[in-house]
Design an enzyme around this catalytic site. Sequence first.
Site, PDB file in Angstrom:
ATOM      1  N   TYR A 135       1.248  -1.374   0.195  1.00 36.47           N
ATOM      2  CA  TYR A 135      -0.188  -0.611  -0.212  1.00 36.47           C
ATOM      3  C   TYR A 135       0.918   1.229   0.176  1.00 36.47           C
ATOM      4  O   TYR A 135       1.820   1.388   0.824  1.00 36.47           O
ATOM      5  CB  TYR A 135      -0.583  -0.300   1.125  1.00 36.47           C
ATOM      6  CG  TYR A 135      -1.489   1.247   1.666  1.00 36.47           C
ATOM      7  CD1 TYR A 135      -2.584   1.695   0.307  1.00 36.47           C
ATOM      8  CD2 TYR A 135      -1.227   1.711   2.235  1.00 36.47           C
ATOM      9  CE1 TYR A 135      -3.895   2.545   0.898  1.00 36.47           C
ATOM     10  CE2 TYR A 135      -2.377   3.358   2.487  1.00 36.47           C
ATOM     11  CZ  TYR A 135      -3.026   3.157   1.517  1.00 36.47           C
ATOM     12  OH  TYR A 135      -4.229   4.509   1.619  1.00 36.47           O
ATOM     13  N   ASP A 230       8.843   2.849   0.271  1.00 40.83           N
ATOM     14  CA  ASP A 230       8.034   3.548   0.543  1.00 40.83           C
ATOM     15  C   ASP A 230       7.996   3.462   2.423  1.00 40.83           C
ATOM     16  O   ASP A 230       7.661   1.629   1.870  1.00 40.83           O
ATOM     17  CB  ASP A 230       6.380   3.024   0.185  1.00 40.83           C
ATOM     18  CG  ASP A 230       5.776   4.056   1.161  1.00 40.83           C
ATOM     19  OD1 ASP A 230       5.533   4.316   2.099  1.00 40.83           O
ATOM     20  OD2 ASP A 230       4.619   3.723   0.429  1.00 40.83           O
ATOM     21  N   LYS A 258       4.295   8.682   9.040  1.00 38.42           N
ATOM     22  CA  LYS A 258       3.800   8.590  10.839  1.00 38.42           C
ATOM     23  C   LYS A 258       4.691   9.152  11.305  1.00 38.42           C
ATOM     24  O   LYS A 258       5.199  10.225  12.242  1.00 38.42           O
ATOM     25  CB  LYS A 258       3.599   6.470   9.919  1.00 38.42           C
ATOM     26  CG  LYS A 258       3.257   6.460   9.513  1.00 38.42           C
ATOM     27  CD  LYS A 258       1.884   4.650   8.720  1.00 38.42           C
ATOM     28  CE  LYS A 258       0.985   5.421   8.887  1.00 38.42           C
ATOM     29  NZ  LYS A 258       0.676   3.970   7.507  1.00 38.42           N
TER      30      LYS A 258
END
Length: 419
Positions: A135, A230, A258
Amino acid sequence: MARAERVLPGGVDSPVRAYRAVGGSPVFVASGRGSIITDVDGREYIDYVQSYGPLILGHAHPAVVAAIQAAAPLGTSFGAPTEAEPALAERIIEAVPSIEMLRFVSSGTEAAMSAIRLARAATQRDLVLKFEGCYHGHADGLLVAAGSGVATLSLPDSAGVPAAYAAQTLVAPYNDLESVQRAFAAHPGRIAAVIVEPIAGNMGLVLPAAGYLAGLRAACDEAGALLIFDEVISGFRASIGGAQAVYDVRPDITVLGKIIGGGLPVGAYGGRRDLMSLIAPLGPVYQAGTLSGNPLAMAAGTATLDTLREMPDAYQRLDTLGARLEAGLRDAIRTARARAVVARSGSLLTVFFGFDAAPTNWAEAKQADTAAFSRFHHAMLEGGVHLPPSQYEAWFLSLAHTEADVDRTIAVASQALTA
Ligand SMILES: *Cc1c(COP(=O)(O)O)cnc(C)c1O
């Protein structure tokens, strides 16, 4: 929830929060402190969601709260540069081996989307190769996960994504270097970048096979494509230098989010100076943001990274806690004769139901016994343990979790598995 459902689709602002995968009604959170959240009815839970990763220090860490409180009265947004931006950028660059320059945005989605734009500009190629089950946020071209075996031109995974746009994304199975070679062979000189979660956290936790990330690096070099890691989850979680430091593979571009925002909205993408110099105003790749580099977010991120760095044993501590949880869960599974396995990397963990061995890619992971997971999830919630409400989300440990939290979790899991 009923009130929220009248005004928000599904009552939520991010779909997994609606509990559709496990059924039932979500915990409405009133507050969080350390490892614990309290719901609006006053019930407490040991929390393994931790905002899906940002809260490596736990909820409302005093240093992070103090940084936000110190920044807020000075003004919350300016549309002009502040010293808080280079301050956080310098800390990230010092920690992450491949980043020489970076750009802050407000989410991981924006960062991944912008990294792809940069890769396309730098290579003057259009296609992007991603992996099934990885994702990278909800940008149109990255919401593609279909296709198995040989890399295929893909169909969109969401309504509203033009097929013509999704067709610019190729999909290959995770942990399969041969399929990457085949994709490069099938589209010579046309693939701008390979984007990968170096530790996959969005199909449940799936670890890279030995040599996989180095193999991607070599394949990209051979084909003149860029490698994008990522690290929105793995950045500052796998180690202070992310997964790239652990596996010793240097991507061209790194996507972060994050943890670097300490629980406030932040993303970033960065890499070599020559690549980042293509970003406006230095170069022709346009990318902007009203709240990018927001002073409160920069303060929360800086406080988080400084607190992490001041604890020389932080990652050892997270691994020790993770190992304790893993061992206890394995015991509980064995004792209950449940068919489940535990996958773990440091402070990330998934219990996969319906397996004898941990899945290595999405084709395997999607065979999970999600009904068994749902029963487990509900029993854990009843017992005061708040797990991500999907088989395919990782559990997040924080530095605020204690041995007692972990032991309590194992005890509740033992009950949940035998029930
Ligand atoms: C969470 C996540 C994103 C998206 O970040 P948002 O801030 O939710 O937009 C991208 N990539 C990975 C690996 C993620 O886990």
